[in-house]
Design a protein around this motif. Structure first.
Motif, short mmCIF file in Angstrom:
data_model
loop_
_atom_site.label_atom_id
_atom_site.label_comp_id
_atom_site.label_asym_id
_atom_site.label_seq_id
_atom_site.Cartn_x
_atom_site.Cartn_y
_atom_site.Cartn_z
N TYR B 209 0.74 -1.19 -0.12
CA TYR B 209 0.05 -0.13 0.02
C TYR B 209 0.94 1.36 0.05
N ALA B 210 1.54 1.31 1.01
CA ALA B 210 2.56 2.59 1.13
C ALA B 210 3.61 2.49 -0.24
N GLY B 211 3.97 1.53 -0.61
CA GLY B 211 5.03 1.50 -1.75
C GLY B 211 4.31 2.24 -2.97
N THR B 212 2.98 1.56 -3.26
CA THR B 212 2.06 2.16 -4.39
C THR B 212 2.16 3.78 -4.33
N GLY B 213 1.88 4.34 -3.06
CA GLY B 213 1.78 5.67 -2.70
C GLY B 213 3.34 6.25 -3.21
N ALA B 214 4.24 5.81 -2.54
CA ALA B 214 5.57 6.36 -2.87
C ALA B 214 5.97 6.44 -4.18
N LEU B 215 5.53 5.27 -4.92
CA LEU B 215 5.76 5.09 -6.33
C LEU B 215 5.07 6.31 -7.22
N CYS B 216 3.89 6.50 -6.87
CA CYS B 216 3.19 7.67 -7.32
C CYS B 216 4.01 9.17 -7.09
N LEU B 217 4.41 9.27 -5.80
CA LEU B 217 5.52 10.47 -5.53
C LEU B 217 6.47 10.53 -6.52
N LEU B 218 7.26 9.34 -6.66
CA LEU B 218 8.35 9.34 -7.36
C LEU B 218 8.29 9.67 -9.02
N LEU B 219 6.85 9.40 -9.34
CA LEU B 219 6.53 9.76 -10.69
C LEU B 219 6.06 10.89 -10.76
N LYS B 220 6.35 11.93 -9.81
CA LYS B 220 5.91 13.31 -10.01
C LYS B 220 4.50 13.67 -9.83
N LEU B 221 3.74 12.91 -9.10
CA LEU B 221 2.25 13.28 -8.85
C LEU B 221 2.17 13.09 -7.46
N ASN B 222 0.94 13.51 -6.89
CA ASN B 222 0.67 13.53 -5.33
C ASN B 222 0.85 12.14 -5.03
N PHE B 223 1.01 11.71 -3.55
CA PHE B 223 0.96 10.58 -2.89
C PHE B 223 -0.27 9.92 -3.22
N LEU B 224 -0.24 8.61 -3.47
CA LEU B 224 -1.41 8.00 -3.85
C LEU B 224 -2.36 8.19 -4.84
N ASP B 225 -1.75 9.20 -5.81
CA ASP B 225 -2.73 9.55 -7.12
C ASP B 225 -2.29 8.41 -8.08
N TYR B 226 -2.99 7.67 -8.16
CA TYR B 226 -2.91 6.38 -8.91
C TYR B 226 -2.61 6.68 -10.47
N SER B 227 -3.07 7.90 -10.96
CA SER B 227 -3.03 8.09 -12.22
C SER B 227 -1.55 8.43 -12.83
N ALA B 228 -0.51 8.68 -11.72
CA ALA B 228 0.81 8.47 -12.18
C ALA B 228 1.31 7.06 -12.74
N LEU B 229 0.60 5.97 -12.34
CA LEU B 229 1.04 4.77 -12.83
C LEU B 229 0.44 4.39 -14.26
N ALA B 230 0.06 5.47 -14.89
CA ALA B 230 -0.20 5.16 -16.31
C ALA B 230 0.83 4.78 -17.29
N GLY B 231 1.98 5.43 -16.99
CA GLY B 231 3.00 5.00 -17.79
C GLY B 231 3.76 3.75 -17.63
N ILE B 232 3.60 3.24 -16.28
CA ILE B 232 4.07 1.84 -16.06
C ILE B 232 3.13 0.80 -16.38
N LEU B 233 1.90 1.06 -16.30
CA LEU B 233 0.76 -0.22 -16.66
C LEU B 233 0.32 0.00 -18.24
N HIS B 234 1.00 1.12 -18.77
CA HIS B 234 0.59 1.16 -20.15
C HIS B 234 -0.97 1.22 -20.59
N VAL B 235 -1.71 2.27 -19.73
CA VAL B 235 -3.00 2.28 -19.76
C VAL B 235 -3.21 4.08 -19.45
N ASP B 236 -4.44 4.31 -20.25
CA ASP B 236 -4.73 5.78 -20.04
C ASP B 236 -4.96 6.10 -18.23
N PRO B 237 -4.68 7.45 -18.08
CA PRO B 237 -4.63 7.94 -16.55
C PRO B 237 -5.98 7.26 -15.75
N ILE B 238 -7.28 7.20 -16.46
CA ILE B 238 -8.26 6.82 -15.63
C ILE B 238 -8.30 5.37 -15.38
#
Lengths: 81, 277
Positions: B209-238
């Motif tokens: 849980y906390a790692g997902t949040g920190a990953l979003c932080l590393l990808l230059k968005l807010n903590f736990l803002d999952y739309s930052a994961l779009a690049g890793i998961l290859h999907v659109d932000p929504i």
């Protein structure tokens, strides 16, 4: 929502809660507390809070009753007061 | 003393009933709670996160920070139970006689103080209060447990569409292991889910849980803002927000599963991990 069923469940909640306090047998009290949780679960689902009802059914009526029974198993069954 | 307690309870109850009069009526659309934030969630959840179940979206996305610390609370409950109840083997006093049971035939032998059984796979050490598990209960539970576990996985995976999610699914999954411990003997259950594994899983769940949040932080968005994961998961932000919710739900599920087993093992065997309920 049928108010007769609502009232019946609400009465059962109160009866189960008072019963869990009054009963001298701790095993019986924990089983009554489980039934109290289950009636609360029915009330939540009547009010449309299905997620809360699900949590109440799994945590309140399920696991916490097991934990109470496990704790009673390690002490005496009768209360002192 | 009892009478004073009774009077205080009745007074508090009367006060609560009096105060409940000021609450808005049940499901009143004009109440403050359902005029400001609720309409936003009801109207925008589907287009912002593509999750049909609004409750799940609010719990794991809009209010994700709160749920993260709820998971941490559950983790600490497990750890506290462990520290309070666990008795290590060295501190434990030795009983006068040791009982051993031959696994295949069920023959029990007792050895007097000082004598030890040579280590062998045929004999297992048992407590004096050991009772053989019932065949009917054992078989019935063995049939039931896979279905309970399958249902638990369904609840975790379907949190987006139907009631449920990581917390409920984790509790049901933990309950299936508790059922195994009740219907068989606790040593069988501990052999499958060792204490070390449970402790690690408990922490891993919170870490996911906390790692997902920190990953979003590393990808230059807010903590736990999952739309930052779009690049890793290859999907659109929504869609990424929907997938992010699933990832943290799995984390919650693992943490809750491990904590339930941990607490049960410690309580039922009074911290000795040998015989229990």
């Amino acid at each position: 929502m049928i108010w007769q069923i609502d009232l019946a469940i609400l009465t059962l909640v109160v009866v189960a809660a008072i019963g869990a306090l009054m009963v001298k047998d701790l095993l019986g009290a924990s089983v009554l507390f489980g039934s109290y949780s289950f009636m609360m679960c029915l009330l939540w689902s009547i009010m449309g809070a299905v997620d809360v009802a699900f949590t109440e059914a799994s945590v309140g009526a399920g696991v916490s009753t097991v934990l109470f029974v496990a704790a009673v198993f390690r002490t005496t069954r009768r209360t002192k007061d | 003393m009892k009478i004073i307690g009774l009077i205080i309870t009745f007074l508090t109850g009367a006060l609560l009933f009096y105060a409940a009069d000021d609450f808005p009526a049940w499901s009143d659309p004009a109440s403050p709670a359902s005029t400001y934030l609720s309409p936003h969630f009801i109207e925008k959840t589907m287009e912002e996160t593509s999750v049909p179940n609004i409750v799940t979206a609010v719990l794991a996305d809009y209010r994700g920070f709160d749920t993260m610390f709820e998971t941490a609370v559950i983790f600490s409950a497990g750890v506290v139970c462990f520290f309070l109840l666990r008795i290590s083997r060295r501190e434990e006093e030795e009983p006068e006689t040791r009982s051993y049971r031959h696994v295949l035939t069920g023959v029990t032998i007792q050895l007097k103080e000082g004598h030890k059984m040579p280590p062998s796979a045929d004999f297992e050490r048992i407590d004096s209060m050991w009772t053989p598990p019932d065949l009917i209960i054992k078989t019935g539970c063995r049939l039931m447990i896979p279905f309970v576990q399958l249902f638990a996985l369904y609840v975790i995976a379907h949190g987006h569409h139907s009631p449920g999610g990581g917390f409920q699914g984790g509790v049901i999954l933990g309950a299936s292991f508790i059922l195994l411990a009740i219907s068989h003997d606790p040593t069988t259950a501990v052999r499958r889910t060792s204490e070390k594994l449970i402790g690690i899983l408990c922490a891993v769940g919170v870490l996911i849980y906390a790692g997902t949040g920190a990953l979003c932080l590393l990808l230059k968005l807010n903590f736990l803002d999952y739309s930052a994961l779009a690049g890793i998961l290859h999907v659109d932000p929504i869609t990424a927000r929907s997938h992010g919710i699933l990832i943290v739900e799995i984390g919650v599920g693992i943490a809750v599963l491990a904590t339930m087993i941990w607490i049960y093992n410690n309580i039922s065997s009074a911290g000795r991990y040998r015989q229990g309920l």
